[in-house]
Design an enzyme around this catalytic site. Structure first.
Site, short mmCIF file in Angstrom:
data_model
loop_
_atom_site.label_atom_id
_atom_site.label_comp_id
_atom_site.label_asym_id
_atom_site.label_seq_id
_atom_site.Cartn_x
_atom_site.Cartn_y
_atom_site.Cartn_z
CD GLN A 72 -3.00 -0.61 -0.17
OE1 GLN A 72 -3.16 0.55 -0.52
NE2 GLN A 72 -3.56 -1.62 -0.82
CB SER A 73 4.21 1.97 -1.40
OG SER A 73 4.96 3.13 -1.69
CG ASN A 74 0.44 6.42 0.87
OD1 ASN A 74 -0.68 6.15 0.49
ND2 ASN A 74 0.83 6.25 2.14
CB CYS A 76 4.77 2.53 -5.06
SG CYS A 76 6.33 1.84 -4.45
#
Ligand SMILES: *Cc1c(COP(=O)(O)O)cnc(C)c1O
Length: 321
Positions: A72-74, A76
């Site tokens: 859930q990387s913001n 990325c």
């Protein structure tokens, strides 16, 4: 002036939160809305960093952006949006396994057309190198952005964010923010020194021991100052990080985050995220409950974004009424 490509809608608003403040019987609370940086799919703090990192990628004639993060990387997601907007390819190296259902930031990554390579957290550096080498061999002109865009160049985004905040003219005693890969806090710390912010900057650690974070923040701030051409040496002892709220670990949501998310939503209609801002706000609320932060003070919560993760599992389930 450092090379920069404008991506964010700046300045982001500063607002006061009187109903939150009253509910907590606490200090005056203001908020810096970097959840509204705009420009790149649902915003966030990485957009400011990417303004400088993307300028460097362009100087290297990049055609493919490669970066790394959690499912859930913001960071990325904002990198994938950046690549889509300027017609570059994007490869994301993500920790974990390909889930059956794509939700939250991962769904947005695919909407922006990024391709994903899955890896384990332990061997991600090797995977990243392999992906980079392959892209290079294939003639894709890859450019590697580190975890969280937290190198000296990305840190510049928050040096100028601090300048922007000072120019907004709010006199606060303490700034509180979520801190993880350290670039955001390092930029604020350097910006505070360069442009004269006198208050305290308190990072709430999301995942790492405070001692490790203080060293990294001091080193990054020092390195970024060299980039700007006026070297300032920072000592870890002048950096404030609290690691009391890591709890069961990175991205594991507990009542601390849930209660903070609900309180901000109900009192001020502001959405926090389950991984970063929910944890940092939980830490801030704890500090107010224990009167470490108290009436008579003016504090600033620096919102760093992350809202799409609210609509991902397991968070969506945990937040069900
Ligand atoms: C990445 C991120 C942070 C942490 O910023 P660092 O520069 O990595 O310390 C905080 N909040 C959100 C929403 C993020 O995506």
């Amino acid at each position: 002036m450092m090379p920069r490509v404008r991506l964010a809608n700046l300045p982001t608003p500063v607002e006061t939160l009187p109903r939150l403040s009253a509910a907590l019987n606490g200090p005056v609370i203001s908020i810096k809305r970097d959840d509204l940086t705009g420009g790149l799919g649902f915003s966030g703090n990485k957009t400011r960093k990417l303004e400088f990192v993307y300028a460097e990628a362009l100087a290297n004639s990049a055609k493919t952006l490669i970066t790394v993060g959690s499912v859930q990387s913001n960071h990325c997601r904002q990198t994938a949006a950046l690549a889509a907007r300027f017609g570059l390819d994007c490869i994301l190296v993500l920790f974990g396994r390909d889930p059956d259902e794509k939700d939250g930031n991962l769904l947005l990554d695919s909407l922006f057309g990024a391709s994903v390579v899955w890896t384990g957290r332990e061997q991600y550096k090797e995977t990243l190198q392999q992906v980079f080498d392959q892209a290079w061999t294939d003639g894709k002109r890859p450019y590697l952005i580190p975890l969280g865009a937290s190198n000296a160049v990305g840190t510049l985004g928050y040096v100028y964010a601090m300048k922007e905040f000072i120019e907004q003219g709010l006199d606060v005693d303490t700034i509180i923010l979520a801190s993880s890969s350290c670039g955001t806090q390092a930029g604020l710390v350097l910006g505070a020194r360069m442009f004269g912010f006198k208050g305290e900057i308190l990072g709430i650690s999301i995942d790492h021991p405070a001692e490790k974070m203080r060293s990294r923040i001091a080193a990054l701030a020092t390195e970024a100052s060299e980039r700007i051409g006026q070297k300032i040496i920072f000592d870890p002892d002048e950096v404030k990080v609290n690691d009391d709220f890591i709890g069961p670990g990175y991205a594991v949501m507990t009542d601390l985050e849930k209660n903070a998310i609900e309180l901000f939503a109900r009192k001020e209609a502001i959405l926090l995220d389950p991984v970063y801002t929910g944890r940092a706000a939980g830490g801030m609320i704890d500090h107010i409950n224990r009167k470490i932060l108290h009436q008579g003070q003016h504090i600033l919560f620096w919102h760093t974004g992350g809202v799409p993760a609210l609509f991902a599992q397991p968070y969506q389930d945990i937040l069900q009424p």
